[in-house]
Scaffold this active site. Structure first.
Site, PDB file in Angstrom:
ATOM      1  N   ARG A  32      52.159  65.410  38.729  1.00  0.00           N
ATOM      2  CA  ARG A  32      52.745  65.743  37.436  1.00  0.00           C
ATOM      3  C   ARG A  32      52.338  67.151  37.031  1.00  0.00           C
ATOM      4  O   ARG A  32      51.271  67.632  37.407  1.00  0.00           O
ATOM      5  CB  ARG A  32      52.260  64.754  36.372  1.00  0.00           C
ATOM      6  CG  ARG A  32      52.973  63.435  36.477  1.00  0.00           C
ATOM      7  CD  ARG A  32      52.460  62.467  35.463  1.00  0.00           C
ATOM      8  NE  ARG A  32      51.069  62.135  35.721  1.00  0.00           N
ATOM      9  CZ  ARG A  32      50.276  61.525  34.857  1.00  0.00           C
ATOM     10  NH1 ARG A  32      50.723  61.199  33.669  1.00  0.00           N
ATOM     11  NH2 ARG A  32      49.028  61.246  35.174  1.00  0.00           N
ATOM     12  N   SER A  85      48.286  51.888  36.447  1.00  0.00           N
ATOM     13  CA  SER A  85      47.745  50.772  37.233  1.00  0.00           C
ATOM     14  C   SER A  85      46.610  49.999  36.548  1.00  0.00           C
ATOM     15  O   SER A  85      46.057  49.084  37.145  1.00  0.00           O
ATOM     16  CB  SER A  85      47.253  51.297  38.587  1.00  0.00           C
ATOM     17  OG  SER A  85      46.171  52.176  38.380  1.00  0.00           O
ATOM     18  N   SER A 126      51.282  44.213  44.065  1.00  0.00           N
ATOM     19  CA  SER A 126      49.918  43.878  43.634  1.00  0.00           C
ATOM     20  C   SER A 126      49.711  42.370  43.569  1.00  0.00           C
ATOM     21  O   SER A 126      50.645  41.615  43.238  1.00  0.00           O
ATOM     22  CB  SER A 126      49.701  44.468  42.247  1.00  0.00           C
ATOM     23  OG  SER A 126      48.606  43.854  41.612  1.00  0.00           O
ATOM     24  N   GLU A 128      48.323  41.066  41.249  1.00  0.00           N
ATOM     25  CA  GLU A 128      48.556  40.714  39.837  1.00  0.00           C
ATOM     26  C   GLU A 128      49.912  40.034  39.659  1.00  0.00           C
ATOM     27  O   GLU A 128      50.156  39.393  38.649  1.00  0.00           O
ATOM     28  CB  GLU A 128      48.502  41.973  38.968  1.00  0.00           C
ATOM     29  CG  GLU A 128      47.100  42.430  38.623  1.00  0.00           C
ATOM     30  CD  GLU A 128      46.369  41.473  37.708  1.00  0.00           C
ATOM     31  OE1 GLU A 128      46.874  41.179  36.627  1.00  0.00           O
ATOM     32  OE2 GLU A 128      45.282  41.006  38.090  1.00  0.00           O
ATOM     33  N   TYR A 150      51.757  44.933  33.127  1.00  0.00           N
ATOM     34  CA  TYR A 150      51.563  45.565  34.437  1.00  0.00           C
ATOM     35  C   TYR A 150      52.080  44.655  35.556  1.00  0.00           C
ATOM     36  O   TYR A 150      52.837  45.078  36.430  1.00  0.00           O
ATOM     37  CB  TYR A 150      50.073  45.873  34.656  1.00  0.00           C
ATOM     38  CG  TYR A 150      49.770  46.281  36.089  1.00  0.00           C
ATOM     39  CD1 TYR A 150      50.015  47.572  36.523  1.00  0.00           C
ATOM     40  CD2 TYR A 150      49.281  45.343  37.005  1.00  0.00           C
ATOM     41  CE1 TYR A 150      49.771  47.931  37.847  1.00  0.00           C
ATOM     42  CE2 TYR A 150      49.034  45.700  38.322  1.00  0.00           C
ATOM     43  CZ  TYR A 150      49.279  46.999  38.733  1.00  0.00           C
ATOM     44  OH  TYR A 150      49.052  47.355  40.040  1.00  0.00           O
ATOM     45  N   GLY A 186      38.616  54.657  39.861  1.00  0.00           N
ATOM     46  CA  GLY A 186      38.544  55.139  38.485  1.00  0.00           C
ATOM     47  C   GLY A 186      37.473  54.377  37.704  1.00  0.00           C
ATOM     48  O   GLY A 186      37.213  53.203  37.980  1.00  0.00           O
ATOM     49  N   ARG A 192      33.812  49.954  39.314  1.00  0.00           N
ATOM     50  CA  ARG A 192      33.236  51.296  39.110  1.00  0.00           C
ATOM     51  C   ARG A 192      32.478  51.362  37.780  1.00  0.00           C
ATOM     52  O   ARG A 192      31.479  52.069  37.649  1.00  0.00           O
ATOM     53  CB  ARG A 192      34.347  52.348  39.144  1.00  0.00           C
ATOM     54  CG  ARG A 192      33.815  53.780  39.195  1.00  0.00           C
ATOM     55  CD  ARG A 192      33.280  54.124  40.565  1.00  0.00           C
ATOM     56  NE  ARG A 192      32.478  55.327  40.627  1.00  0.00           N
ATOM     57  CZ  ARG A 192      32.946  56.562  40.741  1.00  0.00           C
ATOM     58  NH1 ARG A 192      34.237  56.767  40.796  1.00  0.00           N
ATOM     59  NH2 ARG A 192      32.123  57.583  40.813  1.00  0.00           N
TER      60      ARG A 192
END
Ligand code: G4F
Length: 346
Positions: A32, A85, A126, A128, A150, A186, A192
């Site tokens: 981007r 995400s 995913s 999910e 999501y 992330g 994390r």
């Protein structure tokens, strides 16, 4: 081979770029415009690759910008990883998650169909999508029951991918990837968040770790292993969808236990449950059956759960101590390659 990666600045994109480069691919990435304006922060994971990849400015929200990039390069493979995400964020702003994730996938597929129908397409599905699971373990035939905007956006992307395959003959395949982590993850994701806080507690920079549902169960693998499966899916004779998972699941509590033990601490003294991190609708337990990927792709995970936790904690300890760690934190600004503008970008 010429590959385009959307989401190249993310955890998976950076590992996939390294993997494809090691196999002799010419690697292109979509970024981007805001990322170009802030390279030191946004390119940390691909800083070390900048002189070997080509970046193009485009936005998943702009069909003309994607069309422009695809029109200028004869891509053989496209790995569509870019998305909003973070599941929790999708509850906070379901509208933008849906817009980016669904339209972004549709625009990529439409641009390829129009300009480069022979380009093979990978969609980052995913686990999910299974959400409130109908069977355990989950495999390719398990029905979907997503529990978040999501998850719903990923089901839509999965179905779009299937529809372009069936309606227009595109080589379009989806990976149904279970949670995959690593030192480039992330900081908002639970693994994390845990390992970075463990390191700060050990260094005396924090005293507590506030989490939501400690009993949530996930099938956690290493992202480096999972990007190999993505590429293998595009090397098959026919496009098919694959579950990618370790087949082992652990609770958030177990992750905490191991991570704190890595620095000789007891998690019970530091972890507190904070309701603000509970989700309106939770996915309680996920575990994947990757038999198809093992037998058809010859894919195997190599990293065990304790190895994953150890690598992440050790990396975060190095970061806290100011030592060289992943992702590289060296200055990327001076080495950003010349970029080609692609239509309307943000
Ligand atoms: O690390 P998470 O935020 O990952 P989640 O929601 O499972 O999604 C990740 O994996 C998916 C693959 O299945 C990807 F598609 C998706 O993009 C993403 O990469 O949360 C894991 C679990 C959840 O059950 C959450 O409720 O940990 C629980 N949790 C408990 N406390 C927490 C926290 N999650 C976060 N992020 N932060 C907490 O404080």
């Amino acid at each position: 081979m010429k590959a385009l990666i959307t989401g190249i600045t993310g955890q998976d994109g950076s590992y996939l770029a390294e993997h494809l480069l090691s196999l002799g691919y010419e690697v292109h990435g979509l970024v981007r415009r805001v990322a170009l304006e802030d390279p030191e922060r946004r390119f940390t994971r691909i800083n070390h690759l900048l002189d070997r990849i080509q970046l193009h400015a485009a936005s998943l929200e702009s069909y003309p910008s994607l069309f422009a990039v695809v029109s200028r390069h004869a891509f053989d493979e496209c790995y569509h990883l870019a998305a909003q995400s973070f599941v929790a964020e999708s509850f906070a702003d379901g509208f933008s998650t849906m817009n980016t994730n669904i339209n972004g996938t549709h625009y990529m597929l439409a641009a390829l169909r129009e300009l480069r129908p022979q380009c093979r397409f990978y969609f980052a599905g995913s686990s999910e999508m299974f959400g409130l699971v109908r069977e355990t373990p989950q495999q390719e035939t398990t029905p979907f029951h997503p529990r978040s905007p999501y998850g719903i956006s990923k089901v839509a992307g999965f179905e779009l991918t299937r529809n372009y395959r069936e309606a227009y003959g595109l080589f379009a395949a989806s990976g149904i990837l279970f949670n995959h982590e690593g030192p480039r993850r992330g900081f908002e994701f639970v693994t994390r968040k845990i390992t970075s806080t463990v390191a700060r507690i050990k260094a005396g920079q924090a005293s507590q770790l506030r989490l939501g549902n400690l009993d949530a169960r996930r099938d956690w693998g290493h992202a480096k292993d999972y990007v190999r499966a993505m590429r293998l899916m595009l090397q098959q004779n026919a496009p098919e969808d694959f579950v990618v998972a370790t087949g082992e699941s652990h609770t958030v509590r177990e992750f905490c236990e191991l991570a704190f033990a890595e620095v000789d601490l007891d998690y019970r003294s530091y972890v507190r449950v904070d309701e603000q991190f509970l989700r309106p609708a939770e996915v309680g337990s996920l575990i994947g059956d990757a038999s198809k990927a093992r037998s058809v792709l010859g894919w195997e995970p190599t990293c065990t759960f304790p190895e994953l936790v150890r690598e992440m904690v050790q990396n975060d300890l190095k970061l806290v101590l100011g030592q060289t760690a992943e992702p590289s934190t060296a200055n990327a600004g001076a080495r950003v390659p010349v970029l080609e503008a692609g239509g309307n970008t943000d």
